[in-house]
Design a protein around this motif. Structure first.
Motif, PDB file in Angstrom:
ATOM      1  N   ARG A  70       0.901  -1.361   0.185  1.00  0.00           N
ATOM      2  CA  ARG A  70      -0.070   0.277   0.011  1.00  0.00           C
ATOM      3  C   ARG A  70       0.894   1.231   0.122  1.00  0.00           C
ATOM      4  N   THR A  71       1.987   1.206   0.815  1.00  0.00           N
ATOM      5  CA  THR A  71       3.012   2.295   0.564  1.00  0.00           C
ATOM      6  C   THR A  71       3.317   2.678  -0.656  1.00  0.00           C
ATOM      7  N   LEU A  72       3.855   1.691  -1.451  1.00  0.00           N
ATOM      8  CA  LEU A  72       4.652   1.865  -2.594  1.00  0.00           C
ATOM      9  C   LEU A  72       3.140   2.450  -3.654  1.00  0.00           C
ATOM     10  N   LYS A  73       1.994   2.028  -3.502  1.00  0.00           N
ATOM     11  CA  LYS A  73       0.846   2.599  -4.230  1.00  0.00           C
ATOM     12  C   LYS A  73       0.488   4.041  -3.873  1.00  0.00           C
ATOM     13  N   GLU A  74       0.581   4.360  -2.687  1.00  0.00           N
ATOM     14  CA  GLU A  74       0.269   5.614  -2.254  1.00  0.00           C
ATOM     15  C   GLU A  74       1.497   6.603  -2.512  1.00  0.00           C
ATOM     16  N   GLU A  75       2.794   6.098  -2.469  1.00  0.00           N
ATOM     17  CA  GLU A  75       3.761   7.104  -2.878  1.00  0.00           C
ATOM     18  C   GLU A  75       3.843   7.361  -4.535  1.00  0.00           C
ATOM     19  N   ARG A  87       0.923  13.077  -8.470  1.00  0.00           N
ATOM     20  CA  ARG A  87       0.031  14.338  -8.253  1.00  0.00           C
ATOM     21  C   ARG A  87       1.173  15.353  -8.069  1.00  0.00           C
ATOM     22  N   ASP A  88       2.184  15.257  -7.490  1.00  0.00           N
ATOM     23  CA  ASP A  88       3.203  16.301  -7.443  1.00  0.00           C
ATOM     24  C   ASP A  88       3.922  16.703  -8.745  1.00  0.00           C
ATOM     25  N   ALA A  89       4.099  15.889  -9.701  1.00  0.00           N
ATOM     26  CA  ALA A  89       4.409  16.088 -10.903  1.00  0.00           C
ATOM     27  C   ALA A  89       3.563  17.061 -11.481  1.00  0.00           C
ATOM     28  N   ILE A  90       2.281  16.578 -11.530  1.00  0.00           N
ATOM     29  CA  ILE A  90       1.254  17.548 -12.321  1.00  0.00           C
ATOM     30  C   ILE A  90       1.059  18.923 -11.491  1.00  0.00           C
ATOM     31  N   PHE A 133       9.620  18.882 -11.185  1.00  0.00           N
ATOM     32  CA  PHE A 133       8.965  17.886 -12.435  1.00  0.00           C
ATOM     33  C   PHE A 133       9.829  16.735 -12.633  1.00  0.00           C
ATOM     34  N   ILE A 134      11.102  17.248 -12.965  1.00  0.00           N
ATOM     35  CA  ILE A 134      11.987  16.240 -13.306  1.00  0.00           C
ATOM     36  C   ILE A 134      12.365  15.251 -12.119  1.00  0.00           C
ATOM     37  N   ILE A 135      12.586  15.636 -10.856  1.00  0.00           N
ATOM     38  CA  ILE A 135      12.747  15.003  -9.814  1.00  0.00           C
ATOM     39  C   ILE A 135      11.744  13.960  -9.663  1.00  0.00           C
ATOM     40  N   ASN A 136      10.371  14.351  -9.633  1.00  0.00           N
ATOM     41  CA  ASN A 136       9.365  13.392  -9.660  1.00  0.00           C
ATOM     42  C   ASN A 136       9.117  12.416 -10.654  1.00  0.00           C
ATOM     43  N   ILE A 137       9.501  12.853 -11.733  1.00  0.00           N
ATOM     44  CA  ILE A 137       9.289  11.720 -12.879  1.00  0.00           C
ATOM     45  C   ILE A 137      10.628  10.724 -12.577  1.00  0.00           C
TER      46      ILE A 137
END
Length: 129
Positions: free
Chosen positions: A41-46, A52-55, A77-81
């Motif tokens: 679940r943690t992997l899914k939520e992360e 969301r953070d990327a958008i 954005f690049i960090i999130n990707i």
């Protein structure tokens, strides 16, 4: 003057392409996220949070006019990707995604990173001139 307008229009269209690519990747990944096991679940939520953070970073990039602030949001954005790429690899290791699904998602993520680096280069050239 006309050439500057065309280059700005291309940049705006490219931004929409990046946003569309991100939402397309999320919609491809979302049904697979729903099938993650309870213990992951943690992997899914992360993963969902990283999307969301990327958008959010992309929207903030598009809405700001100062080059320094835009650069910060594009780096976020690049960090999130990159973080999404890491999470996809973890999902493969833990058996939540198969390698084909990971390759499709990874290919889209790499394309987004290339596009993002292109934006930062264009913004730097634009600010220097």
């Amino acid at each position: 003057m006309n050439i500057m307008k065309k280059s700005e229009d291309l940049l705006i269209n490219s931004r929409f392409k990046l946003k569309n690519k991100l939402t397309e990747t999320f919609h491809y990944h979302q049904p697979r996220l729903a099938s993650y096991s309870r213990k992951e679940r943690t992997l899914k939520e992360e993963t969902e949070k990283a999307y969301r953070d990327a958008i959010k970073s992309l929207i903030a990039f598009n809405s700001n006019t100062q080059v320094r602030i835009k650069d910060k949001y594009m780096k976020d954005f690049i960090i999130n990707i990159e973080y999404l790429d890491y999470l996809v690899n973890e999902a493969v290791i833990k058996g939540e995604l198969n390698t084909r699904q990971a390759l499709v998602i990874g290919k889209n993520l790499r394309e987004m990173v290339k596009m993002a680096y292109g934006f930062t280069a264009k913004e730097e050239c634009k600010s220097k001139s």
